[in-house]
Motif scaffolding. Structure first.
Motif, mmCIF file in Angstrom:
data_model
loop_
_atom_site.group_PDB
_atom_site.id
_atom_site.type_symbol
_atom_site.label_atom_id
_atom_site.label_comp_id
_atom_site.label_asym_id
_atom_site.label_seq_id
_atom_site.Cartn_x
_atom_site.Cartn_y
_atom_site.Cartn_z
ATOM 1 N N VAL A 14 0.927 -1.239 0.076
ATOM 2 C CA VAL A 14 -0.087 -0.093 0.024
ATOM 3 C C VAL A 14 0.831 1.306 0.093
ATOM 4 O O VAL A 14 2.121 1.340 0.752
ATOM 5 C CB VAL A 14 -0.816 0.108 1.304
ATOM 6 C CG1 VAL A 14 -1.819 1.168 1.465
ATOM 7 C CG2 VAL A 14 -1.936 -1.458 1.259
ATOM 8 N N GLY A 15 0.500 2.130 -0.721
ATOM 9 C CA GLY A 15 1.297 3.369 -0.580
ATOM 10 C C GLY A 15 0.684 4.503 -1.626
ATOM 11 O O GLY A 15 0.428 4.183 -2.903
ATOM 12 N N ARG A 16 0.397 5.896 -1.056
ATOM 13 C CA ARG A 16 0.009 6.774 -1.952
ATOM 14 C C ARG A 16 1.058 7.151 -2.978
ATOM 15 O O ARG A 16 0.888 7.893 -3.855
ATOM 16 C CB ARG A 16 -0.571 8.093 -1.150
ATOM 17 C CG ARG A 16 0.691 8.521 -0.157
ATOM 18 C CD ARG A 16 0.109 9.632 0.508
ATOM 19 N NE ARG A 16 1.296 10.154 1.608
ATOM 20 C CZ ARG A 16 1.892 9.564 2.828
ATOM 21 N NH1 ARG A 16 1.340 8.298 2.963
ATOM 22 N NH2 ARG A 16 2.982 10.036 3.205
ATOM 23 N N SER A 17 2.297 6.881 -2.491
ATOM 24 C CA SER A 17 3.403 7.182 -3.637
ATOM 25 C C SER A 17 3.685 6.479 -4.824
ATOM 26 O O SER A 17 4.418 6.952 -5.590
ATOM 27 C CB SER A 17 4.634 7.589 -2.614
ATOM 28 O OG SER A 17 4.478 8.519 -1.636
ATOM 29 N N MET A 18 2.938 5.121 -4.763
ATOM 30 C CA MET A 18 3.245 4.492 -5.921
ATOM 31 C C MET A 18 2.557 4.776 -7.070
ATOM 32 O O MET A 18 3.176 4.619 -8.192
ATOM 33 C CB MET A 18 2.353 2.981 -5.545
ATOM 34 C CG MET A 18 2.772 2.182 -4.217
ATOM 35 S SD MET A 18 2.375 0.758 -3.999
ATOM 36 C CE MET A 18 0.616 0.694 -4.700
ATOM 37 N N ASN A 45 6.278 -17.908 -5.603
ATOM 38 C CA ASN A 45 5.623 -17.823 -6.729
ATOM 39 C C ASN A 45 4.517 -17.085 -6.637
ATOM 40 O O ASN A 45 3.842 -17.157 -5.438
ATOM 41 C CB ASN A 45 5.172 -19.565 -7.030
ATOM 42 C CG ASN A 45 4.309 -19.458 -8.329
ATOM 43 O OD1 ASN A 45 4.333 -18.854 -9.307
ATOM 44 N ND2 ASN A 45 3.181 -20.443 -8.054
ATOM 45 N N ILE A 46 3.991 -16.286 -7.755
ATOM 46 C CA ILE A 46 3.198 -15.404 -7.511
ATOM 47 C C ILE A 46 1.781 -15.930 -8.103
ATOM 48 O O ILE A 46 1.784 -16.442 -9.096
ATOM 49 C CB ILE A 46 3.238 -13.998 -8.031
ATOM 50 C CG1 ILE A 46 4.464 -13.255 -7.472
ATOM 51 C CG2 ILE A 46 1.947 -12.801 -7.973
ATOM 52 C CD1 ILE A 46 4.981 -11.967 -8.049
ATOM 53 N N LYS A 47 0.802 -16.325 -7.357
ATOM 54 C CA LYS A 47 -0.463 -16.691 -7.959
ATOM 55 C C LYS A 47 -1.394 -15.768 -8.456
ATOM 56 O O LYS A 47 -2.425 -16.185 -9.414
ATOM 57 C CB LYS A 47 -1.434 -17.550 -6.701
ATOM 58 C CG LYS A 47 -0.366 -18.608 -6.261
ATOM 59 C CD LYS A 47 -1.513 -19.493 -5.064
ATOM 60 C CE LYS A 47 -0.689 -20.424 -4.717
ATOM 61 N NZ LYS A 47 -1.525 -21.591 -4.266
ATOM 62 N N MET A 48 -1.236 -14.745 -7.972
ATOM 63 C CA MET A 48 -2.192 -13.468 -8.569
ATOM 64 C C MET A 48 -1.674 -12.162 -8.137
ATOM 65 O O MET A 48 -1.081 -12.027 -7.179
ATOM 66 C CB MET A 48 -3.654 -13.854 -7.674
ATOM 67 C CG MET A 48 -4.718 -12.739 -8.062
ATOM 68 S SD MET A 48 -4.845 -11.165 -7.310
ATOM 69 C CE MET A 48 -5.581 -11.626 -5.861
ATOM 70 N N ILE A 49 -1.897 -11.321 -9.011
ATOM 71 C CA ILE A 49 -1.736 -9.799 -8.877
ATOM 72 C C ILE A 49 -2.760 -8.983 -9.227
ATOM 73 O O ILE A 49 -3.467 -9.097 -10.431
ATOM 74 C CB ILE A 49 -0.465 -9.329 -9.653
ATOM 75 C CG1 ILE A 49 -0.047 -8.086 -9.355
ATOM 76 C CG2 ILE A 49 -0.418 -9.908 -11.013
ATOM 77 C CD1 ILE A 49 1.509 -7.984 -9.369
ATOM 78 N N ASP A 50 -3.094 -8.029 -8.625
ATOM 79 C CA ASP A 50 -4.394 -7.187 -8.822
ATOM 80 C C ASP A 50 -4.137 -5.913 -8.220
ATOM 81 O O ASP A 50 -3.433 -5.443 -7.188
ATOM 82 C CB ASP A 50 -5.464 -7.950 -7.986
ATOM 83 C CG ASP A 50 -6.976 -7.327 -8.237
ATOM 84 O OD1 ASP A 50 -6.809 -6.394 -9.184
ATOM 85 O OD2 ASP A 50 -7.953 -7.522 -7.756
ATOM 86 N N GLN A 51 -3.975 -4.794 -9.135
ATOM 87 C CA GLN A 51 -3.720 -3.533 -8.833
ATOM 88 C C GLN A 51 -5.119 -2.723 -8.737
ATOM 89 O O GLN A 51 -5.910 -2.680 -9.518
ATOM 90 C CB GLN A 51 -2.905 -2.817 -9.867
ATOM 91 C CG GLN A 51 -2.882 -1.129 -9.619
ATOM 92 C CD GLN A 51 -1.624 -0.545 -9.959
ATOM 93 O OE1 GLN A 51 -0.892 -0.858 -10.650
ATOM 94 N NE2 GLN A 51 -1.885 0.761 -9.986
ATOM 95 N N GLY A 52 -5.498 -2.157 -7.333
ATOM 96 C CA GLY A 52 -6.503 -1.515 -6.873
ATOM 97 C C GLY A 52 -6.649 -0.399 -7.944
ATOM 98 O O GLY A 52 -5.518 0.196 -8.486
ATOM 99 N N SER A 53 -7.976 0.153 -8.465
ATOM 100 C CA SER A 53 -8.102 0.934 -9.369
ATOM 101 C C SER A 53 -7.785 2.500 -9.077
ATOM 102 O O SER A 53 -7.509 3.025 -9.662
ATOM 103 C CB SER A 53 -9.345 1.112 -9.982
ATOM 104 O OG SER A 53 -10.239 0.759 -8.697
ATOM 105 N N SER A 54 -7.575 2.548 -7.510
ATOM 106 C CA SER A 54 -7.021 3.914 -7.113
ATOM 107 C C SER A 54 -5.580 4.083 -7.212
ATOM 108 O O SER A 54 -4.969 5.008 -6.796
ATOM 109 C CB SER A 54 -7.509 4.144 -5.780
ATOM 110 O OG SER A 54 -7.091 3.073 -5.051
#
Ligand code: ASP
Length: 439
Positions: free
Chosen positions: A377-381, A401-410
């Motif tokens: 989490v981070g506003r600076s991302m 191993n990454i099973k899933m990645i999801d970037q929040g729309s904000s």
């Protein structure tokens, strides 16, 4: 400047702790409004007074003798009173409590006495006015807190008073029946008081120097988050990083009052500022990383899914029909995965699967029951490039191993799904790349 200061149970567990609190309050005249919790644990093996009260009242309710249990509670307070060199006499109060326990005044009344009695001592110690929360924190008969009614009554009352001690955790109905918030609810009282007092800041004093960038049980000596927004806090708290009661945010957020988490045992530390908005970037590219184990992903596959109108709605309906809320829903051209909490899903699994088949006629449905979710989490991302790349690189280097990645729309968070076994290492790897290596 007006400050509302709330002190948690560990800050008020003994006379020694009370003295630290007294010093903190007296060091600034702005600290006019004080909310105490009940005495907490003095050490790892100790019991919180609130829990002692629950236990004692359980005996009363069963019609058993509760004198010894109540005496033990009284000892906790007497130790504080003597240790502070006060003459506060709680005999009358304990007599009333005994009578009310015999009359079975209710478990919420019982639990509330922890804060009530501590408030009396605190007011005596500081020379402030004691304001019984039963007079000004209003609940309805069903135990719902009445925010607006309370604000009117409380702000009016505060105009008549200068320096106040308002015990946390409880209030009462208009008929005087005592009601409590859920556990940890003194945080909420502090927030309500800050709003009613029109405070400039709500200081929440506890036993840690603020929110940490990562869970200290996983990462050794993690950095403290100096400033966090309410939105970021919600993301991290949801994933299990808790210092503050969730409901404590609403009253102050609504009035634009920042919360400052502070450490009673290290008052020199600035702690964490929780704010609505800030032009300050995070100290690191990320503000924090937190996560939870125990998720399940249900992966639905169907050829041509992409062009089938209403597929997503029908798939989610299968969960809705069983009253299950979903956490995330990443999708591909012909696949859609729904992430849910395992404990919530387990009992209704077959019901949900049958509904998925009935409503979506999929080619296949498979289940992965070994998923931990991590929120970075981070506003600076938003304004930094390569954040996801750095996360991927860190995890790859650690053979995760990454099973899933999801970037929040904000663009405030990136959610990653890994196997439960990889959970700790994944958090460490992410912390290291952003914080230790400052990349
Ligand atoms: N004393 C209550 C509890 O133990 C409320 C609080 O400390 O905030 O939950």
């Amino acid at each position: 400047m007006v400050k509302v200061v709330k002190f948690g149970g560990s800050s008020l567990a003994s006379a020694e702790q009370f003295k630290k609190v007294g010093d903190i309050i007296r060091s600034e005249a702005d600290r006019k409004y004080v909310v105490p919790s009940a005495p907490g644990k003095r050490n790892g093996a100790d019991t919180k007074v609130t829990d002692m009260l629950y236990g004692c009242y359980a005996l009363a309710e069963e019609g058993k003798d509760f004198t010894a249990a109540l005496d033990k509670i009284r000892e906790r307070y007497d130790e504080i009173i003597t240790g502070l060199g006060l003459k506060t006499d709680l005999s009358g109060e304990f007599k009333t409590i005994t009578e009310n326990f015999k009359k079975k005044a209710g478990v919420q009344y019982a639990a509330s006495r922890g804060e009530y009695l501590n408030g009396i001592i605190m007011a005596d110690y500081l020379g402030f006015t004691f304001l019984d929360a039963a007079e000004v924190i209003i609940f309805d008969e069903d135990g719902n807190f009445l925010a607006e009614d309370t604000n009117v009554v409380l702000s009016k009352k505060l105009k008549e008073l200068d320096n106040v001690v308002l015990p946390g955790f409880y209030g009462a109905t208009r008929d005087g029946v005592v009601k409590t918030f859920s556990r940890g609810g003194s945080d909420i009282t502090g927030s309500i008081l800050a709003r009613a007092a029109g405070a400039d800041i709500y200081e929440n004093w506890t036993d840690v120097s603020g929110f940490l960038v990562a869970d200290p049980r996983i990462v050794k000596n993690p950095e403290v988050i100096t400033t966090i927004t309410y939105k970021e806090l919600r993301e991290l708290s949801y994933m299990g990083a808790t210092v503050l009661h969730e409901d404590a945010i609403f009253p102050v957020r609504k009035s634009g009052i920042p919360i400052n988490i502070r450490n009673t045992n290290r008052p020199e530390d600035p702690g964490t500022m929780i704010v609505e908005n800030t032009c300050k970037q995070s100290d690191f590219t990320i503000t924090g990383v937190a996560g939870k184990k125990g998720f399940v992903s249900i992966n639905i596959e169907k050829d041509q899914m992409n062009s089938e109108t209403g597929f997503g709605r029908r798939a989610l309906e299968a969960f809705e029909l069983s009253g299950i809320s979903f956490e995330h829903m990443p999708s591909g051209i012909d696949t859609l995965s729904v992430f849910v909490h395992k404990p919530e899903f387990e009992g209704k699994e077959q019901q949900v699967l049958a509904a998925i088949h009935r409503l979506t006629a999929p080619d296949s449905v498979d289940i992965d029951s070994d998923v931990a979710l991590i929120a970075v989490v981070g506003r600076s991302m938003k304004s930094n490039h390569g954040v996801a790349a750095r996360i991927f690189a860190a995890l790859a280097h650690n053979n995760i191993n990454i099973k899933m990645i999801d970037q929040g729309s904000s663009e405030l968070n990136i959610i990653i799904g890994v196997s439960n076994n990889d959970f700790d290492n994944a958090i460490k790897a992410i912390y290291d790349i952003f914080v230790t290596a400052k990349l």
